[in-house]
Design a protein around this motif. Structure first.
Motif, short mmCIF file in Angstrom:
data_model
loop_
_atom_site.label_atom_id
_atom_site.label_comp_id
_atom_site.label_asym_id
_atom_site.label_seq_id
_atom_site.Cartn_x
_atom_site.Cartn_y
_atom_site.Cartn_z
N VAL A 53 39.18 9.06 12.84
CA VAL A 53 38.37 8.46 13.90
C VAL A 53 36.89 8.57 13.55
N SER A 54 36.48 9.74 13.07
CA SER A 54 35.06 9.96 12.74
C SER A 54 34.60 9.05 11.60
N MET A 55 35.47 8.77 10.65
CA MET A 55 35.09 7.87 9.55
C MET A 55 34.63 6.51 10.06
N LEU A 56 35.34 6.00 11.08
CA LEU A 56 35.14 4.62 11.50
C LEU A 56 34.29 4.47 12.77
N ALA A 57 34.32 5.44 13.64
CA ALA A 57 33.62 5.31 14.92
C ALA A 57 32.20 5.88 14.86
N LYS A 58 31.78 6.35 13.69
CA LYS A 58 30.43 6.89 13.52
C LYS A 58 29.79 6.25 12.30
N GLY A 59 28.46 6.29 12.24
CA GLY A 59 27.75 5.76 11.09
C GLY A 59 27.39 6.89 10.12
N ASN A 107 38.09 8.15 20.64
CA ASN A 107 36.79 8.81 20.46
C ASN A 107 36.04 8.93 21.79
N ASP A 108 36.77 9.14 22.86
CA ASP A 108 36.18 9.27 24.21
C ASP A 108 35.37 8.05 24.59
N CYS A 114 30.84 2.97 25.49
CA CYS A 114 31.23 1.56 25.64
C CYS A 114 31.50 1.27 27.12
N GLU A 115 30.42 1.21 27.89
CA GLU A 115 30.57 1.07 29.33
C GLU A 115 29.81 -0.10 29.93
N GLY A 116 28.85 -0.64 29.23
CA GLY A 116 28.00 -1.67 29.82
C GLY A 116 28.49 -3.09 29.58
N LYS A 117 28.07 -3.97 30.44
CA LYS A 117 28.39 -5.38 30.24
C LYS A 117 27.45 -6.02 29.23
N HIS A 118 26.30 -5.40 29.06
CA HIS A 118 25.33 -5.89 28.09
C HIS A 118 24.85 -4.71 27.24
N PRO A 119 24.67 -4.93 25.97
CA PRO A 119 24.22 -3.84 25.11
C PRO A 119 22.80 -3.42 25.44
#
Length: 598
Positions: free
Chosen positions: A394-400, A487-488, A496-501
């Motif tokens: 998960v950490s490999m892909l969900a983080k930079g 990843n919570d 990942c909660e907003g309708k707009h970034p």
């Protein structure tokens, strides 16, 4: 009445018939001193003889009766004084020789005694104890040929082997001759007990359970990763050079027990003591690793691992203790990235890339310590470092991740002269990375899913490639939905909660949107506005010119999305690599299932 007469006849016709006067009635002692009893655990009850005067037999499976009181790593000792044929007289019993406990107690009370060795002549019932007070060169203690358990010269080059460092009061079994399910469970439980005795607190400075778990798995990995299919040497044989820099730190969890914030308060020696005369160190290390992984898993994964490890386990590995110095050359060098993964995991251990990636998942436990390997940091959050789960993927892909160069401060001049080698790794470089400066990845980790920049040779290396590893949250053939959920619901440290970034005001993402606004925001967040960095290659960016990624890219995505899928493949890979042994593996019928005996 007839039975009693018959019973008396058959039980008095052993090593001396009754008429010869060898056997005596209770209360009468022989004119010569009776053979002393061995240590309480030396001979199983089934092998004890009820009548005095029968010669005792050496316990099965014991090749050496070496009892180590204290041996510093890599030092050799010579016997300068010994206690032989001492006589201990009790009120109602006379014994010739010295017992194991007396030998050890004598050494402990003697300030000049460095360590002691004990042997038992089972024919004569005589114990022999030698005290060692200097450390120059080992010499064999003279012993008659009828000593079934005695001293022997330690072979050249064996002083750095794990077996030489581990003590075993009654003599270590080099090969496990018999193992029941109950015995396997007892070994597992003893390692569980050690781990659970440690603090469960984990923070950026320390995590006792995570450090112990990572060290045990590193010991097991360094043991089996040295297998050479051409020569048939190495494998899971309990043999690796403890003096080599690649194995620095393993002594702490193997036999040293160094308490404190920089050490480990328990060691496998604490559990090995109880089983060393029955279970070979080579088998014990594998069981210890399996015990740790199942204990540190959670929920259904824990039940799956404990059940399958036990069902798949095969015993009978012979411990090697000569020539272990060769082993470090076979270990993968993180600097070599996936070239090293292919050499060790694919070519030598016979895994495919999917299984190789699955096996690398052990990095979810523990951390890298600069004092040991030159690398530093956790593969994930401290709390996850004591959990055996799929967070590594998960950490490999969900983080930079971006390069962190020369973390050990080795100058170019010293590196060129061979004084030191520069250590390069990957650090988190997504939003607010200063909160996560303890997280890192090695080349051999990220290369599974990513390749270098567009103009490289295809192999990802932190010291050469100034690129950022990241993926988009929404690419048609690279589904990150389950990965982000695991990843919570965080992606590159943004919820990942907003309708707009909005990563500047409120810090939210409209994940899984393919809109331009969201994709630009992800670029900024995952690589922390470092626009000078190019993208490392991966299918997760949805750009044909950047695809494909690393050789196990699809496997990493699947494992990150589904922990069960990872564990199923991991179990297959684990069983294969721990069954490789220089003395023969499962394919040669050497290793046996629980419940069977040689």
């Amino acid at each position: 009445e007839v039975f009693l007469r018959a019973w008396h006849v058959v039980t008095t016709n052993g090593f001396g018939e009754a008429p010869s006067g060898s056997l005596k009635p209770l209360g009468i002692c022989p004119s010569e001193p009776a053979a002393s009893q061995p240590h309480a655990h030396a001979v199983p009850p089934s092998e004890e003889h009820a009548a005095a005067g029968r010669p005792m037999r050496a316990p099965a499976g014991i090749q050496s009766s070496r009892m180590v009181h204290s041996i510093p790593q890599g030092r050799r000792c010579s016997s300068v004084s010994s206690i032989e044929e001492q006589q201990t007289v009790g009120v109602q019993n006379r014994r010739v020789g010295i017992t194991l406990e007396e030998c050890l107690d004598d050494c402990r009370s003697d300030t000049d005694c460095f360590f002691a060795e004990f042997s038992m002549d089972f024919e004569e019932g005589m114990g022999r104890c030698s005290k060692f007070v200097t450390c120059d060169e080992t010499e064999a203690t003279e012993a008659s040929e009828d000593l079934m358990v005695g001293f022997k010269k330690v072979p050249e080059g064996s002083f750095d082997s794990p077996q030489w460092m581990m003590r075993c009061p009654l003599g270590a079994a080099m090969t496990t001759r018999c193992m029941s399910e109950e015995l396997y469970d007892e070994v597992v439980a003893s390692v569980h007990e050690l781990s659970e005795s440690l603090s469960d607190e984990c923070n950026t400075e320390e995590c006792e359970q995570g450090d112990f778990a990572g060290c045990v798995l590193r010991m097991a990995g360094h043991d089996f990763m040295d297998f050479d299919p051409t020569s048939g040497t190495g494998g899971a044989d309990g043999c690796t050079s403890m003096e080599h820099a690649d194995n620095a730190g393993l002594a702490e969890c193997l036999y040293m027990s160094t308490a404190g914030s920089t050490g480990i308060a328990v060691s496998l020696q604490d559990a090995y003591d109880r089983f060393c005369s029955e279970v070979s160190l080579a088998d014990f290390i594998v069981i210890a690793a399996e015990s740790i992984m199942s204990l540190r898993a959670v929920g259904a994964s824990q039940n799956m691992l404990s059940t399958q490890f036990k069902a798949n386990f095969r015993y009978g590995r012979t411990t090697a203790f000569e020539g272990c110095h060769f082993s470090h050359h076979a270990l993968p060098n993180p600097a070599d990235s996936c070239v090293a993964v292919e050499r060790v995991f694919v070519d030598a251990l016979g895994l495919d890339w999917e299984m190789a990636a699955a096996l690398m998942g052990v990095h979810t436990l523990g951390r890298a310590d600069a004092r040991n390997s030159g690398y530093s940091g956790w593969w994930s959050t401290p709390e996850h470092s004591r959990r055996f789960n799929n967070d590594y993927f998960v950490s490999m892909l969900a983080k930079g991740w971006c390069p962190e160069v020369n973390i050990n401060g080795c100058s170019d001049a010293d590196a060129e002269d061979g004084v030191c080698s520069q250590k390069n790794q990957w650090q988190r470089c997504d939003v607010d990375r200063e909160q996560y400066d303890h997280e890192m990845m090695l080349n051999t980790d990220l290369c599974l899913a990513f390749r270098d920049g567009p103009r490289g040779d295809g192999v990802l290396r932190a010291g050469e490639d100034n690129c950022c590893t990241w993926v988009h949250s929404s690419v048609r053939d690279f589904d990150m939905t389950e990965v982000i959920r695991t990843n919570d619901n965080m992606f590159c440290n943004i919820p990942c909660e907003g309708k707009h970034p909005d990563i500047k005001n409120g810090s939210t993402f409209n994940c899984f949107s393919r809109g331009v606004e969201q994709q630009l925001a992800e670029i900024q967040a995952c690589c922390f506005y470092e626009t000078e960095r190019v993208d490392c290659r991966t299918s997760g960016l949805g750009a044909p010119l950047l695809a494909p990624g690393g050789p196990a890219e699809e496997a990493v995505l699947r494992f990150a999305a589904n922990e069960t899928a990872w564990l199923e493949k991991f179990l297959v890979a684990w069983h294969q690599v721990v069954s490789l042994n220089a003395f023969g593996g499962v394919s040669k019928g050497i290793l046996k299932p629980l419940g069977s005996c040689y």
